[in-house]
Design a protein around this motif. Structure first.
Motif, PDB file in Angstrom:
ATOM      1  N   ARG A   1     -85.610  25.502  48.185  1.00  0.00           N
ATOM      2  CA  ARG A   1     -84.742  26.203  49.310  1.00  0.00           C
ATOM      3  C   ARG A   1     -84.219  24.652  50.161  1.00  0.00           C
ATOM      4  O   ARG A   1     -83.437  24.823  51.191  1.00  0.00           O
ATOM      5  CB  ARG A   1     -85.866  26.823  50.646  1.00  0.00           C
ATOM      6  N   PHE A   2     -85.110  23.603  50.035  1.00  0.00           N
ATOM      7  CA  PHE A   2     -84.632  22.628  51.200  1.00  0.00           C
ATOM      8  C   PHE A   2     -84.072  21.520  50.230  1.00  0.00           C
ATOM      9  O   PHE A   2     -83.945  20.441  50.815  1.00  0.00           O
ATOM     10  CB  PHE A   2     -85.831  22.103  52.000  1.00  0.00           C
ATOM     11  N   ILE A   3     -85.235  21.090  48.734  1.00  0.00           N
ATOM     12  CA  ILE A   3     -84.360  19.611  48.170  1.00  0.00           C
ATOM     13  C   ILE A   3     -82.690  19.978  48.033  1.00  0.00           C
ATOM     14  O   ILE A   3     -82.869  21.218  47.419  1.00  0.00           O
ATOM     15  CB  ILE A   3     -84.750  19.953  47.182  1.00  0.00           C
ATOM     16  N   VAL A   4     -82.148  19.215  48.563  1.00  0.00           N
ATOM     17  CA  VAL A   4     -80.797  19.045  47.645  1.00  0.00           C
ATOM     18  C   VAL A   4     -80.735  18.041  46.879  1.00  0.00           C
ATOM     19  O   VAL A   4     -80.390  16.865  46.883  1.00  0.00           O
ATOM     20  CB  VAL A   4     -79.586  18.911  49.147  1.00  0.00           C
ATOM     21  N   LEU A   5     -80.189  18.468  45.313  1.00  0.00           N
ATOM     22  CA  LEU A   5     -79.861  17.618  44.846  1.00  0.00           C
ATOM     23  C   LEU A   5     -78.194  17.558  43.863  1.00  0.00           C
ATOM     24  O   LEU A   5     -77.950  18.488  43.940  1.00  0.00           O
ATOM     25  CB  LEU A   5     -80.384  17.620  43.478  1.00  0.00           C
TER      26      LEU A   5
ATOM     27  N   ARG B   1     -80.630  20.282  59.055  1.00  0.00           N
ATOM     28  CA  ARG B   1     -81.071  21.113  59.109  1.00  0.00           C
ATOM     29  C   ARG B   1     -82.546  20.124  59.013  1.00  0.00           C
ATOM     30  O   ARG B   1     -82.436  18.799  58.021  1.00  0.00           O
ATOM     31  CB  ARG B   1     -81.232  21.393  57.300  1.00  0.00           C
ATOM     32  N   VAL B   2     -83.634  20.757  60.121  1.00  0.00           N
ATOM     33  CA  VAL B   2     -85.185  19.755  60.106  1.00  0.00           C
ATOM     34  C   VAL B   2     -86.255  21.361  59.716  1.00  0.00           C
ATOM     35  O   VAL B   2     -86.899  21.031  60.084  1.00  0.00           O
ATOM     36  CB  VAL B   2     -84.728  19.515  61.353  1.00  0.00           C
ATOM     37  N   GLU B   3     -85.577  21.534  58.416  1.00  0.00           N
ATOM     38  CA  GLU B   3     -86.663  23.048  58.904  1.00  0.00           C
ATOM     39  C   GLU B   3     -88.551  22.312  57.880  1.00  0.00           C
ATOM     40  O   GLU B   3     -88.400  21.245  57.708  1.00  0.00           O
ATOM     41  CB  GLU B   3     -86.979  24.185  56.884  1.00  0.00           C
ATOM     42  N   GLU B   4     -89.549  23.070  58.090  1.00  0.00           N
ATOM     43  CA  GLU B   4     -90.951  22.529  57.136  1.00  0.00           C
ATOM     44  C   GLU B   4     -90.745  20.590  58.823  1.00  0.00           C
ATOM     45  O   GLU B   4     -91.181  20.110  58.002  1.00  0.00           O
ATOM     46  CB  GLU B   4     -91.156  22.414  56.190  1.00  0.00           C
TER      47      GLU B   4
ATOM     48  N   SER C   1     -85.507  18.149  55.654  1.00  0.00           N
ATOM     49  CA  SER C   1     -86.506  19.337  55.524  1.00  0.00           C
ATOM     50  C   SER C   1     -87.396  18.569  55.074  1.00  0.00           C
ATOM     51  O   SER C   1     -87.485  17.724  54.501  1.00  0.00           O
ATOM     52  CB  SER C   1     -85.896  20.327  55.137  1.00  0.00           C
ATOM     53  N   LYS C   2     -88.017  19.036  55.299  1.00  0.00           N
ATOM     54  CA  LYS C   2     -90.131  18.666  54.555  1.00  0.00           C
ATOM     55  C   LYS C   2     -90.428  17.801  54.820  1.00  0.00           C
ATOM     56  O   LYS C   2     -90.582  16.995  53.966  1.00  0.00           O
ATOM     57  CB  LYS C   2     -89.893  19.016  53.186  1.00  0.00           C
ATOM     58  N   ASN C   3     -90.628  16.950  56.458  1.00  0.00           N
ATOM     59  CA  ASN C   3     -90.846  15.516  57.216  1.00  0.00           C
ATOM     60  C   ASN C   3     -91.674  15.472  57.759  1.00  0.00           C
ATOM     61  O   ASN C   3     -92.526  16.726  57.982  1.00  0.00           O
ATOM     62  CB  ASN C   3     -89.692  14.842  57.268  1.00  0.00           C
TER      63      ASN C   3
END
Length: 1010
Positions: free
Chosen positions: A265-269, A418-421, A398-400
Motif C-alpha cells: 500500500r505504501f512502498i513505491v517501486l 504521503r505519511v501514512e503509518e 509512509s511507514k517511518n
C-alpha cells in the motif's frame, strides 16, 4: 499537474510491464472502478478464477491492455495445468525478500505462453518516454467503487496462499539455461508504448492509489506479456568472479530481507525501462552489490536508468559518475544515512527510490534541481527535514517514525504527500498543517484528495503559521493560533530586543494590489526601565511565492507602507523590522502577510507632477502615477485650469491632454493640472490636483514666418508669422524686390504685411521681413522669408455651370467664362459624387476621362449621384490654368421604366424562329414581362400564346399559318415599378412551310419596326 503515487505488489516481479497511459487516460472513473475492484465472495471463488484456462487468460490480458498490473495485490491467472505440476521446486527471491517455489516445467510452459502472446518488437523510446515508463504502474482510483466490497485481510491471506507465483516472477529463480531461453522468448512479447510526452512525470494523469478495498480484489493478467526478466546489461556488465548470480546467494539475500518485507500500500517501486538500450540502462537487482565502486559494476556517465534494488549497499560513494541518470532505484539496501552528499552530482535525476532501508535522516540529501519523485517509505525517519527540492512533485514517506513537522523543507511544486503509518498521524488536523506548509500546489494527502474541511481550516490560520510549524510550534486550533504563534515568535526574539523595550505587535494589513499596505511593528518601553534615546525602526519589505519560500528583497521598499504591484498578486509579503537604539542595530523581527489580493478596481492617483519651464510658448506636461487597484489600466481624464492672482481656477477650454502649450493668456497666472484616473471597465477614482508657479512672458520673437498666396501677377500675397513674448505691439513689416542684375533685394514697401503683385514683379522674387515688437516697445530679432519667382497670370475660368436635364440618359453641358487670354482647347472631366459640396477630388468618382468636349450623356450608373465637372482652362499655346470644379444642384433622377425601341425579326413561316428585341431605359431593369399573341386581323386584341410566355423567341407553329403575330413587353424596374406596355405587330401573315426560295429571301427583307 497532479502526480499519482504508484504502488507495487509484494508478489510482483521487479520487472514490471511499462505503463499503458493510453488506457489510463481513456477510461472513465466508472470503468476504472468496475475493472479495478471486483467484489468476491470468498477465497475459494478467487482460487477458482485463478485456475481458468490459459487461453481465456490471454483474452482478458489483451482486453485490459496490461493496465491492471498496478493493483495492490497481484493474482496470477495461470492455467490449472501449470499449477498442478509436480516438477521439482526452485527457490525464487524478489524485492520482498520472500522465497517461492515452482516447477521448472512451468518455466518451460511459461516460455510457450509468452511466445503465443508476443507481438511486435517495441521500438526504442525517447529519453522522456523511457523515464515516464519507468514509473510504477498506477492504481486507478483512490476510493473504492460503491459496488465494491472490501476484502478482509483473512480472505486476502487465504487468496495469496492459494495463488501460485506469477509467471514472470519465477523467471529470476530458474536455471541459467532456462533463464536465457525465457529471456529470448519474452523479448518478443508485445509491449505497447506509453503515451508520448515531453516530460517523464508531468504528463501523467493523476490517479490515486487506494490502499485497501480496491487493491485486494484486482486481477493481474498482463504479466504474461511483460519483457524479459533480466536485461542484457546484467549479463554484459558482470565480470568473471566479481558479482555472483547464483541461487544460493539469492536465497541468502532473500533471508536477509525478510525483515524488510514491504507493504504494497505504501512502498513505491519503479518500472524497469525495458526498451532502453544497454548503454543507458543498468539492472543489477538482487546481485549482492556492496559498493558502487566494485569492479565489474561498469558505472558510466551515459547511464540514465539504474536499478540497484535488493542489494547490500550502505553508501552512495561512487554515484558521482552518474551525471545523466534520471531514474535511480536504491530501495531495499543497507543505507542508514547520512552520507547522501555524492548525489549532488546527479543533476539530471528525476526519480529517486530509497524505500526499505534504515535511513534515519535526510539532512544530507542535497538539493536536486530536477528531482520530481522521491520515495523514502519504510525507513526510520523521524522528520522530513532536508534541503529544498525545487521540482519535487511526489514525496512518499509512509511507514517511518515521523513524529514532527519541524524542519519541513521548501517544496514549491509538491502535489502529493504521503505519511501514512507514522506517529505524526496522531496530530490533530495534520492535513491542514500540511496544506499550510506546502501551499496551494498540494493536491493529494495520503493518497486522497484534499478535504474541503481541512482546506477551509487552513485558511483560518495566520500567514506566518507555516514558519512557526517548521520551527517547532505545536499545532493548535485556529482560534488560538494568532496568540499562540505570536507568543512562540516572541520567545524566539525576546533575548534580542533593545534594552528596556518589549514587542507589543507585529502584523501586516491585508495586502491589496496597488493599495497601501501598512505593517504594524510596535515596541513599548518596560515600565521599570527608562532610556535616554528613542527607538528607531528600519524596514525592509520582501516578496516570496509561499510562506516557506526564499524571500527576495524589494528594491527601495524600506518604509512602513508598501504598495503591492500588479505582479505581486497571490504572492506573500514579508517585512523585516530592525530596531535601532542609541546607534546600535538589533536583530530584526519579521511579519508575514497573507497573499496579495486583487484590488477593489477603483483607481487611485499616487502622485502628480508637472514638467517643463513655465515660460510662454513652452510645452509643459502633466504626469500622473496611478494605482489601478486591480482594474485594467485605462486612459485617465487630464485637464488644465488657469488660476489668476486671488481668484478661483477656471477650466481652459480644449486643454484636455497631458501636454499643454503655454499661451499669452497664461502669463502671470498659475496653472492647475487635474487628473481623474479611469479604468478600462469605466471605474473612476478621485481627481487629484497639482498647482504650478506663475507663468512668465517670453521675450518678443517670431517663428514660422511665411508668405501665403500664389506668386502670380495680380494676386495679393501676405506675410505672417507666430509671435511670442507677451502682447504684441507695433511690429514692423517690409517687402523687398529682387534686382535681376545684382541679385540684391531692394525695399518696395513697409508697414504692411500684405502686398499686391504687379507686372514689374513678374520673373523676380520678393522678400518679406518680420520685426517683432512687444506691447512695451521691446524689439526682438527680425526674421525674413523669400518667395518664389513671380509668374505671369495663367488663364482662369469663372462662372462655371452645368446645364441640361439631370435625368438618366440625358445630355448635359458645362459652361464657363475664361479669362487670361484667348481660350484654347480647355479640358473637361466628369465625375459623380454623393455630396453637393466639393470636399476635394478624392471624394469624386470619375465617370469619364479628361476631354475637350464639354457635353456629357448621363449614364445609368450616375442615377442618385450629383454630377461634377472639372474645368481646366487652357490657352492656345498650351498653358493651363487652375482647374475649377462645379457640382450639380441636385442628384440625377431616373426615368420611369420604358422602351425606346421594340422589334420582331426572323422567319415568318411555319417552323421559323421569330426573335423580339427591345431597348430598356428607366433605371436597372428587373423582370420585364414578355407575351406573344396571334391575330386574325391586324387590329384585333389577339390570342395569347401560353407556350412562349416570358420568352423572347417563338418558333412558328402550324396554328399560326395565315395569322399575324405580335410581341408585347411590359418594362419593369428592379424595384418593382412597372412601365407602360408596348406591342410590336408583325407586318405580314405567317406562311406555310413549303414556299419558294425566292419567297424566303423576299420575306427576309421585311423587318417590321414598332
Amino acid at each position: 499537474m497532479e502526480y499519482p503515487v504508484p504502488e507495487v505488489q509484494p508478489s510482483e516481479d521487479p520487472v514490471i510491464k511499462p505503463l499503458n497511459l493510453d488506457r489510463q487516460f481513456a477510461e472513465s472513473p466508472t470503468e476504472s472502478d468496475s475493472k479495478v475492484a471486483k467484489p468476491r465472495k470468498s477465497s475459494e471463488e478467487a482460487e477458482t478464477k485463478v485456475s481458468a484456462p490459459a487461453n481465456s487468460t490471454r483474452k482478458r490480458s489483451d482486453a485490459r491492455n496490461g493496465s491492471e498490473s498496478s493493483s495492490g495485490f497481484s493474482r496470477s491467472t495461470v492455467s490449472s495445468s501449470l499449477r498442478s505440476s509436480n516438477s521439482a521446486a526452485v527457490p525464487r527471491r524478489n524485492s520482498t525478500g520472500g522465497v517461492s517455489e515452482k516447477s521448472s516445467a512451468s518455466s518451460s510452459r511459461l516460455q510457450n505462453n509468452a511466445s503465443s502472446i508476443a507481438g511486435k518488437k517495441p521500438t526504442t523510446p525517447s529519453a522522456t518516454e523511457s523515464v515516464r515508463r519507468s514509473l510504477p504502474e498506477l492504481r486507478r482510483s483512490s476510493l473504492p467503487s460503491p459496488a465494491t466490497k472490501p476484502t478482509s485481510r483473512a480472505n486476502l491471506s487465504e487468496t495469496r496462499k492459494s495463488i501460485p507465483v506469477s509467471l514472470v516472477g519465477r523467471s529470476l529463480s530458474t536455471s541459467t539455461a532456462s533463464d536465457t531461453s525465457l529471456q529470448k522468448t519474452v523479448r518478443k512479447s508485445s509491449v505497447k508504448p506509453s503515451l508520448s510526452a515531453s516530460s517523464s512525470l508531468k504528463k501523467i494523469t493523476s490517479s490515486s492509489v487506494d490502499s485497501t478495498a480496491s487493491s485486494t480484489s484486482r486481477k493481474t493478467v498482463s504479466k504474461v506479456s511483460s519483457p524479459a526478466t533480466r536485461s542484457p546489461t546484467v549479463s554484459s556488465g558482470l565480470r568473471a568472479g566479481s558479482l555472483s548470480t547464483s541461487l544460493n546467494r539469492s536465497s541468502n539475500l532473500s533471508g536477509r530481507n525478510k525483515a524488510a518485507t514491504p507493504d504494497s500500500r505504501f512502498i513505491v517501486l519503479p518500472q524497469v525501462e525495458t526498451k532502453a538500450g544497454d548503454d543507458v540502462r543498468l539492472d543489477l537487482r538482487g546481485h549482492r552489490v556492496r559498493s558502487l565502486n566494485a569492479s565489474g559494476l561498469n558505472l558510466s556517465p551515459n547511464l540514465e536508468f539504474v536499478y540497484l534494488r535488493d542489494n547490500l549497499l550502505s553508501t552512495v560513494e561512487g554515484v558521482e559518475i552518474l551525471t545523466r541518470v534520471k531514474v535511480l532505484d536504491l530501495s531495499f539496501n543497507d543505507f542508514k544515512g547520512p552520507g547522501f552528499e555524492p548525489l549532488a552530482n546527479c543533476k539530471a535525476l528525476q526519480q529517486l527510490y530509497l524505500a526499505g532501508n534504515q535511513i534515519t535522516s535526510l539532512a544530507s540529501l542535497p538539493e536536486l534541481p530536477n528531482l520530481e519523485f522521491l520515495s523514502v517509505a519504510q525507513n526510520k525517519l523521524k522528520s522530513l527535514s532536508m534541503a529544498s527540492q525545487p521540482r519535487l512533485q511526489v514525496l512518499a514517506a509512509s511507514k517511518n517514525r515521523i513524529s514532527t513537522l519541524k524542519g519541513f523543507p521548501y517544496l514549491p511544486v509538491l502535489e502529493h504527500l504521503r505519511v501514512e503509518e507514522n506517529p505524526i498521524l496522531k496530530m490533530s488536523h495534520l492535513e491542514a498543517a500540511s496544506i499550510l506548509l506546502v501551499g496551494s500546489t498540494l493536491k493529494k494527502f495520503n493518497d486522497r484528495d484534499l478535504s474541503r474541511d481541512e482546506l477551509a481550516l487552513a485558511k483560518r490560520y495566520p500567514a506566518h503559521t507555516a514558519l512557526c510549524i517548521r520551527d517547532g510550534w505545536e499545532f493548535s486550533r485556529p482560534d488560538h493560533a494568532a496568540d499562540s504563534t505570536f507568543r512562540f515568535l516572541f520567545e524566539q526574539w525576546k533575548d534580542h530586543f533593545p534594552p528596556g523595550y518589549l514587542l507589543k505587535e507585529a502584523s501586516i494589513d491585508k495586502p491589496f494590489e496597488e493599495d497601501a499596505c501598512r505593517c504594524h511593528i510596535v515596541f513599548v518601553q518596560e515600565s521599570t526601565l527608562t532610556t535616554d534615546s528613542d527607538i528607531i525602526l528600519k524596514y525592509q519589505w520582501f516578496l516570496g511565492e509561499k510562506t516557506l519560500s526564499n524571500f527576495t528583497a524589494i528594491p527601495d521598499a524600506n518604509g512602513e507602507v508598501y504598495w503591492p504591484k500588479h505582479e505581486d498578486i497571490n504572492k506573500i509579503l514579508k517585512v523585516e523590522c530592525t530596531p535601532v537604539l542609541g546607534g546600535t542595530e538589533y536583530p530584526p523581527i519579521f511579519s508575514i502577510s497573507s497573499p496579495v489580493a486583487r484590488g477593489n478596481g477603483i483607481p487611485k492617483v499616487i502622485n502628480l507632477e508637472v514638467h517643463g519651464e513655465l515660460v510662454e510658448g513652452n510645452i509643459i506636461k502633466g504626469q500622473a502615477k496611478v494605482a489601478w487597484c486591480g482594474g485594467t489600466p485605462g486612459k485617465g481624464v487630464p485637464s488644465w485650469l488657469r488660476r489668476k492672482w486671488n481668484s478661483s481656477p477656471v477650466v481652459i477650454a480644449g486643454a484636455e491632454d497631458e501636454e499643454y502649450q503655454l499661451t499669452i493668456d497664461d502669463i502671470d497666472s498659475s496653472l492647475v493640472f487635474m487628473y481623474t484616473p479611469v479604468t478600462e471597465e469605466g471605474a473612476k477614482g478621485e481627481p487629484q490636483y497639482k498647482y504650478t508657479d506663475f507663468v512668465k512672458a517670453a521675450p518678443p520673437s517670431v517663428n514660422n514666418v511665411r508668405i501665403i498666396g500664389d506668386a502670380v501677377e495680380g494676386n495679393v500675397i501676405r506675410g505672417i508669422g507666430n509671435y511670442f513674448g507677451g502682447r504684441e505691439g507695433p511690429s514692423k513689416f517690409e517687402w523687398l524686390r529682387e534686382n535681376k542684375e545684382t541679385g540684391d533685394f531692394l525695399i518696395v514697401t513697409s508697414g504692411t504685411s500684405e502686398y499686391t503683385l504687379t507686372k514689374e514683379d513678374v520673373g523676380r522674387r520678393l522678400a518679406f521681413i518680420y520685426i517683432p515688437i512687444n506691447f512695451e516697445g521691446q524689439e526682438g530679432e527680425s526674421v525674413s522669408i523669400v518667395s518664389g519667382t513671380v509668374r505671369q497670370a495663367p488663364p482662369k475660368v469663372t462662372n462655371v455651370k452645368i446645364i441640361g436635364d439631370l435625368r438618366e440618359n440625358s445630355k448635359i453641358t458645362v459652361t464657363g467664362t475664361v479669362m487670361g487670354g484667348t481660350e484654347g482647347s480647355s479640358r473637361v472631366q466628369w465625375f459623380k459624387t454623393n455630396s453637393s459640396v466639393f470636399n476635394g477630388e478624392n471624394e469624386l468618382e470619375a465617370t469619364s476621362t479628361s476631354k475637350v468636349a464639354k457635353a456629357f450623356r448621363i449614364p445609368l450608373g450616375a442615377v442618385g449621384y450629383y454630377i461634377a465637372a472639372k474645368y481646366t482652362p487652357m490657352t492656345p499655346d498650351g498653358e493651363s490654368g487652375e482647374p475649377v470644379y462645379v457640382i450639380s444642384e441636385r442628384a440625377v433622377e431616373t426615368l420611369p421604366p420604358s422602351l425606346n425601341f421594340l422589334s420582331i425579326t426572323g422567319d415568318y413561316s411555319e417552323g421559323g424562329i421569330l426573335t423580339a428585341s427591345y431597348g430598356y431605359i428607366g433605371g436597372h431593369e428587373g423582370k420585364s414581362i414578355y407575351n406573344w399573341y396571334l391575330h386574325e386581323v391586324e387590329n384585333d386584341t389577339g390570342t395569347l400564346i401560353h407556350e412562349v410566355r416570358g420568352l423572347l423567341q417563338y418558333r412558328v407553329t402550324k396554328d399560326a399559318i395565315g395569322k399575324f403575330i405580335s410581341f408585347q413587353c411590359i418594362p419593369m424596374r428592379d424595384d418593382g415599378i412597372v412601365g407602360e406596355p408596348r406591342t410590336c405587330l408583325g407586318q405580314e401573315r405567317i406562311r406555310p412551310g413549303n414556299y419558294l426560295v425566292s419567297q424566303h429571301f423576299y420575306s427576309s427583307f421585311l423587318r417590321p419596326t414598332c
